[in-house]
Design a protein around this motif. Structure first.
Motif, PDB file in Angstrom:
ATOM      1  N   PHE A 137       0.840  -1.195   0.000  1.00  0.00           N
ATOM      2  CA  PHE A 137       0.000   0.000   0.000  1.00  0.00           C
ATOM      3  C   PHE A 137       0.872   1.242   0.000  1.00  0.00           C
ATOM      4  CE2 PHE A 137      -4.520  -1.259   1.468  1.00  0.00           C
ATOM      5  CZ  PHE A 137      -4.478  -2.383   0.666  1.00  0.00           C
ATOM      6  N   THR A 138       2.051   1.146   0.628  1.00  0.00           N
ATOM      7  CA  THR A 138       2.990   2.271   0.587  1.00  0.00           C
ATOM      8  C   THR A 138       3.421   2.531  -0.853  1.00  0.00           C
ATOM      9  OG1 THR A 138       3.786   1.772   2.813  1.00  0.00           O
ATOM     10  CG2 THR A 138       5.211   3.119   1.419  1.00  0.00           C
ATOM     11  N   SER A 139       3.704   1.438  -1.586  1.00  0.00           N
ATOM     12  CA  SER A 139       4.075   1.579  -2.999  1.00  0.00           C
ATOM     13  C   SER A 139       2.947   2.230  -3.786  1.00  0.00           C
ATOM     14  CB  SER A 139       4.396   0.211  -3.606  1.00  0.00           C
ATOM     15  OG  SER A 139       5.487  -0.380  -2.957  1.00  0.00           O
ATOM     16  N   LEU A 140       1.698   1.824  -3.477  1.00  0.00           N
ATOM     17  CA  LEU A 140       0.550   2.411  -4.166  1.00  0.00           C
ATOM     18  C   LEU A 140       0.359   3.871  -3.770  1.00  0.00           C
ATOM     19  CD1 LEU A 140      -2.134  -0.435  -4.119  1.00  0.00           C
ATOM     20  CD2 LEU A 140      -1.005   0.543  -6.100  1.00  0.00           C
ATOM     21  N   ALA A 141       0.618   4.189  -2.495  1.00  0.00           N
ATOM     22  CA  ALA A 141       0.496   5.579  -2.043  1.00  0.00           C
ATOM     23  C   ALA A 141       1.506   6.459  -2.787  1.00  0.00           C
ATOM     24  CB  ALA A 141       0.731   5.661  -0.531  1.00  0.00           C
ATOM     25  N   VAL A 142       2.731   5.945  -2.950  1.00  0.00           N
ATOM     26  CA  VAL A 142       3.744   6.689  -3.709  1.00  0.00           C
ATOM     27  C   VAL A 142       3.282   6.875  -5.149  1.00  0.00           C
ATOM     28  CG1 VAL A 142       6.102   6.587  -4.612  1.00  0.00           C
ATOM     29  CG2 VAL A 142       5.652   5.933  -2.243  1.00  0.00           C
ATOM     30  N   ALA A 143       2.713   5.787  -5.722  1.00  0.00           N
ATOM     31  CA  ALA A 143       2.186   5.865  -7.092  1.00  0.00           C
ATOM     32  C   ALA A 143       1.070   6.902  -7.168  1.00  0.00           C
ATOM     33  CB  ALA A 143       1.666   4.502  -7.538  1.00  0.00           C
TER      34      ALA A 143
END
Length: 1018
Positions: free
Chosen positions: A847-853
């Motif tokens: 989800f952190t990766s998605l938040a960055v995205a």
């Protein structure tokens, strides 16, 4: 613009090219490779090293630790897990998400090769498997009541030869064939009488069973080859082989004097299979890369039909798994959703437009999809569940540009312009906003390509295909829609008639412009409520696979007892046989099934292990709504009826397998402390509601006999330690000394003894390689019974025990783990480290990766809007529509009772571009109204009036296109479609009111400051 003008003026050429594109698209769809799941490369490699006769503790010290230290030197190394077992070391190396896998695996092979001299003598060469994701495309079972495993294996070999000829097949492996071997059972009491050892016997067999070319004679007539037969031709040859001479009588000693020689099944071929309770041999088939496996599957079935006609009628060939059918069903499922979506979109457009206009606008769908298939074929993107889902998500977006362009062309025709002029003027006016809105959709999905690791690879084709579709839609709307519109559009009747819905929105906006503070406060309140409700939704990493297969891992309490494991499997099969929803089951006894799903973990062979693949159909009894409910029901039955072992019912995981939603790794040096901590944590988990299958992977304790050599006595009697170890190893484990060839087949010749007790072992005579004297083992060593772990596991080079727990229906792993962590904080675990590594950890990471995205998406969109509007403030006004969509997301997930999963978050990011493009069109027209001299409020009312139909139509088209997917019960894609649908629904409604009001508030203040000379124009 010249190209667009040429397209409008040369309609026949455009229509001809459209026909070519559609034909090319359908052909591309036919030949493009199709598969069930996306390709995910393995981020791990398994190093297996065999050290015969070594205990787990010796394996850990002498082999595993050395390999762990060496693999740390690899570029891209992340961490390693290892298993030190009897006679075997297994080390699994994991790489970082950004590692160069090819280079890393080359380095790994070099490092392991360099390590070889440092490993103990007798240690076999390490094998490295870097393709842990390789999955059998089909598994066929060959079974029959009246056939032995050997006979079934022979039939499997024949079938394999025929199927290997099918184009598109890489290979077939025969699994479960019980190989035969020549067994030489040496009577230890007899060999003790002579001056020969087991090593001597093995050496003689090697020397006597050899085939070396003798050469040729040069005669006048030419060269004639000389052949000297040196291999065994019968068991009698082996029996009559001379292995020594009696020192007392001078008589020759033959093998038959000291041993029994016979053919039997290989004791080490412990892995066997049953299919629906009958003995079976499996054929695991693998497909070549970049092939349409649906077409290959058709050819395989045709060949199988031919083969079956030539086989005995009582021999059965079953499809245990058949990926071509699964792929065909999966593609058919998504194509059905796509067809239904297309129909719903066309109906939506028909409702909002005349039949003539609707057909022109809807023509963009087949054209864009055909262009997309062409692009997918060229770019090597395969048809699988992610790419077909992307087509459905893009479906509603495809007509957006065409609707907007078609609407402005119709307005031009209604104002008296000719078809060509209306088309050109409409495109001229909308070229920039439509181009920007298309870039925004592409920009919204582009950051999803940056998600790292296996999850990123699994999801990658979704943003790729959406971006391709949107680009194709833009090109089609820009070149084809104007040409067709100018040809087919006619002047509308009742142009000035205003719909009831439009009047409603106009009145609401009029009220909002008079009560701006109230509207802003309500919008803010709605956003705060949405954030609050969002926290009440459960969280989920990935749902389980939508596949009608579950599997059962079986562990027998009795070590090294294959018969007891077989009995345990039969008990489980008897329970499965009574279940209506179970359509079939295939069992692997002594190990695991051939890998039948990409995320299946590898199961090491062991006599106390079994795995059962269960095929199910929930429609048979309709007792269970979900696979999870059935799995929980079966688990309850097995727990109550199975004894002397454990059976754990599991579902297939997707993308990045965890093993269980709750996973805790306990690390430390003291195994007793690890075991105690594991017991405490498991007890605590059992007390938390919602847990299921609470377990750990702690090794079992077994007893083994330890031979303690007295080095001093052995040296005095001329015995080397290698003499003792080598001869004990042959006596107990056996040694394949040579090969017996018969009828074109090779059989190992295994030398072993009939030693069956400690007393027998102590009385075995060991021959010295220095003096040739023989000494009783009891004279130089003692044999004692000692407890021993069957394996020692490491995680990041530390000893570890992992605790697992599944989660019951209606409960959430994140909440359970939170409750557990609070309890663990109060425990005294004696210095044991606890690492939470389950679903919650995966959610936080990904989800952190998605938040960055998501952040990148917003930044990209802001830059694009700034370039279009040349304003710092207006992009912020447009982006106010994003938080307004969140309330719809929450409501939708709550109505459908869906957790906030990874795919739902991807839906939120996907929603950003769609919502923004509606706000762009609105702001563009407000600015247009201002340029024509309208006041701010008048411009807002004018924009809503002018853009109402295209925005409503395009949003409705997107929503209706996703309805089939939302109602499909797809655990993976349902949350994504629900998120986009409900988010867009609320965002569209609120955009017509909130965005103009915010625009009015902000620009009124800006103009007031400008008039007062206190500000600058933004």
């Amino acid at each position: 613009m010249g190209l667009i003008k040429a397209a409008i003026e040369n309609k026949k050429i455009v229509l001809f090219l459209v026909i070519l594109v559609i034909i090319g698209g359908f052909y591309s769809y036919y030949i493009v490779p199709k598969q069930e799941s996306p390709d995910v490369s393995s981020p791990a490699a398994m190093i297996t090293t065999i050290y015969p006769g070594a205990s787990p503790a010796d394996i850990e010290t002498l082999v595993t630790k050395k390999i762990e230290d060496k693999v740390e030197e690899i570029d891209g190394y992340d961490y390693a897990e290892s298993y030190s077992k009897n006679s075997a070391s297994i080390v699994i190396v994991y790489l970082n998400n950004d590692a160069d896998k090819d280079k890393a695996w080359r380095d790994l092979r070099d490092k392991i090769n360099d390590l070889k001299p440092q490993l103990p003598d007798g240690c076999q060469a390490s094998t490295i498997n870097t393709n842990l994701t390789e999955t059998a495309g089909m598994i066929l079972s060959i079974s029959g009541k009246n056939y032995s495993y050997e006979q079934l294996g022979n039939y499997a070999d024949d079938i394999k030869k025929s199927l290997n000829n099918v184009n598109g097949i890489s290979r077939f492996d025969v699994d479960g064939k019980q190989d035969k071997q020549v067994k030489i059972d040496v009577d230890w009491t007899e060999i003790n009488k002579y001056g020969i050892s087991l090593v001597d016997l093995c050496n003689v067999l090697k020397a006597q069973n050899i085939n070396i070319p003798s050469g040729s004679l040069n005669l006048k007539t030419g060269k004639i080859k000389v052949e000297t037969p040196g291999t065994f031709t019968s068991l009698q040859d082996i029996q009559n082989t001379i292995v020594g001479v009696s020192k007392t009588t001078g008589e020759t000693v033959r093998i038959k004097d000291i041993a029994k020689v016979y053919m039997d099944y290989d004791d080490n071929s412990d892995l066997k299979f049953t299919d629906n309770g009958e003995n079976a041999v499996l054929l695991a088939g693998y497909f070549q890369d970049n092939k349409n496996i649906v077409l290959v599957g058709d050819d395989v079935r045709k060949e199988l039909d031919t083969i079956k006609k030539q086989l005995p009628s009582d021999l059965t060939i079953d499809e245990v798994t058949f990926q071509p059918k699964d792929v065909s069903d999966s593609v058919s499922f998504f194509m059905k959703n796509l067809r239904e979506g297309i129909i719903l979109v066309i109906i939506t457009v028909l409702i909002g437009m005349s039949l003539r206009n609707a057909m022109v606008v809807s023509a963009v769908i087949p054209i864009s999809i055909s262009m997309s298939f062409l692009a997918m074929y060229v770019l090597g993107i395969k048809v699988q569940q992610m790419s077909t889902t992307a087509l459905i998500i893009a479906l509603g977006i495809l007509v957006d540009d065409a609707i907007v362009i078609g609407d402005v062309i119709q307005v031009g025709i209604d104002q008296g312009l000719s078809g060509n002029e209306a088309a050109f003027q409409g495109i001229k006016r909308l070229f920039v906003p439509v181009f920007t809105s298309t870039l925004i959709i592409v920009g919204a999905f582009a950051p999803l390509l940056t998600i790292p690791g296996a999850v990123g690879e699994f999801m990658r084709s979704l943003p790729q295909v959406v971006m391709i579709c949107v680009t194709c839609s833009y090109l089609s709307a820009l070149l084809v829609t104007p040409a067709m519109s100018s040809l087919f559009f006619r002047k509308s009747k009742n142009v000035d008639k205003e719909s009831i819905v439009r009047k409603m929105f106009r009145n609401l906006l009029s009220y909002g412009l008079k009560h701006k503070k109230t509207i802003v406060a309500v919008a803010l309140g709605v956003f705060i409520v949405a954030i609050g409700l969002l926290k009440t939704l459960g969280m989920q990493f990935f749902p389980y696979a939508d596949k009608n297969i579950i599997y059962i891992d079986v562990a027998n309490e009795k070590m090294e007892d294959i018969d007891s494991t077989t009995s345990l499997v039969k008990q489980i099969e008897a329970i499965l046989k009574t279940e209506k929803d179970v359509t079939g089951y295939t069992s692997a006894i002594g190990g695991g099934m051939p890998k039948f799903y990409i995320t299946m973990p590898t199961v090491a062979g062991s006599k106390d292990t079994a795995q059962i693949m269960v095929r199910i159909d929930l429609n048979k009894s309709k007792q269970f709504k979900t696979r999870q409910e059935l799995a929980e029901h079966l688990q309850s039955l097995l727990d109550s009826k199975i004894s002397e072992g454990t059976a754990t019912v599991k579902q297939l995981e997707q993308a990045q397998p965890i093993g269980a939603p709750i996973r805790l790794r306990l690390t430390g040096d003291d195994l007793d402390k690890l075991y105690a901590a594991s017991d405490k944590i498991q007890q605590q988990l059992l007390n938390i509601p919602g847990t299921l299958n609470v377990r750990d992977d702690a090794a079992k304790k077994s007893y083994e006999y330890e031979v303690n050599i007295d080095d001093a006595k052995a040296s005095q009697l001329g015995l080397l330690k290698s003499d003792i170890l080598q001869q004990i190893n042959i006596a107990l484990n056996g040694y394949s000394s040579s090969v017996y060839r018969k009828n074109g087949k090779e059989y190992d010749i295994l030398v072993k003894t009939n030693v069956s007790s400690v007393k027998d072992l102590e009385n075995l005579q060991i021959k010295s390689s220095i003096t040739d004297n023989k000494v009783l083992l009891a004279q130089v060593a003692s044999v004692k019974l000692t407890p021993e772990l069957d394996q020692i596991k490491h995680y990041k080079k530390e000893r570890t025990v992992t605790v697992y727990s599944d989660v019951k229906t209606g409960y959430n792993s994140v909440n359970i783990e939170n409750a557990l962590s609070e309890q663990i904080k109060k425990m005294d675990l004696n210095g044991v480290n606890v690492l939470y590594d389950g679903e919650k950890h995966q959610i936080q990471t990904n989800f952190t990766s998605l938040a960055v995205a998501g952040v990148f998406t917003v930044l990209i969109i802001y830059v694009l809007l700034f370039v279009q509007f040349k304003s710092f403030v207006q992009p912020l006004i447009i982006m106010c529509s994003l938080p307004l969509s969140l309330i719809g997301v929450v409501i939708g997930l709550m109505i459908f009772r869906m957790p906030l999963s990874l795919t739902a978050v991807m839906g939120i990011i996907s929603l950003i571009g769609v919502v923004i493009r509606n706000a762009i069109l609105l702001i563009e027209y407000i600015n247009g109204g201002r340029e024509e001299g309208l006041s701010i409020n008048e411009a807002c009312l004018y924009a809503v009036s002018q853009r109402f139909r295209p925005i409503i139509l395009s949003s409705t088209a997107t929503i209706t296109g996703l309805i089939p997917l939302a109602l499909s019960n797809s655990a993976l894609f349902g949350p994504m479609s629900v998120t986009i649908m409900f988010g867009l629904l609320t965002a569209t409604f609120l955009t017509f009111i909130a965005i103009p009001v915010i625009y009015s508030v902000v620009n009124t203040k800006i103009e007031q400051r400008a008039v007062q000379g206190k500000g600058i124009s933004l």
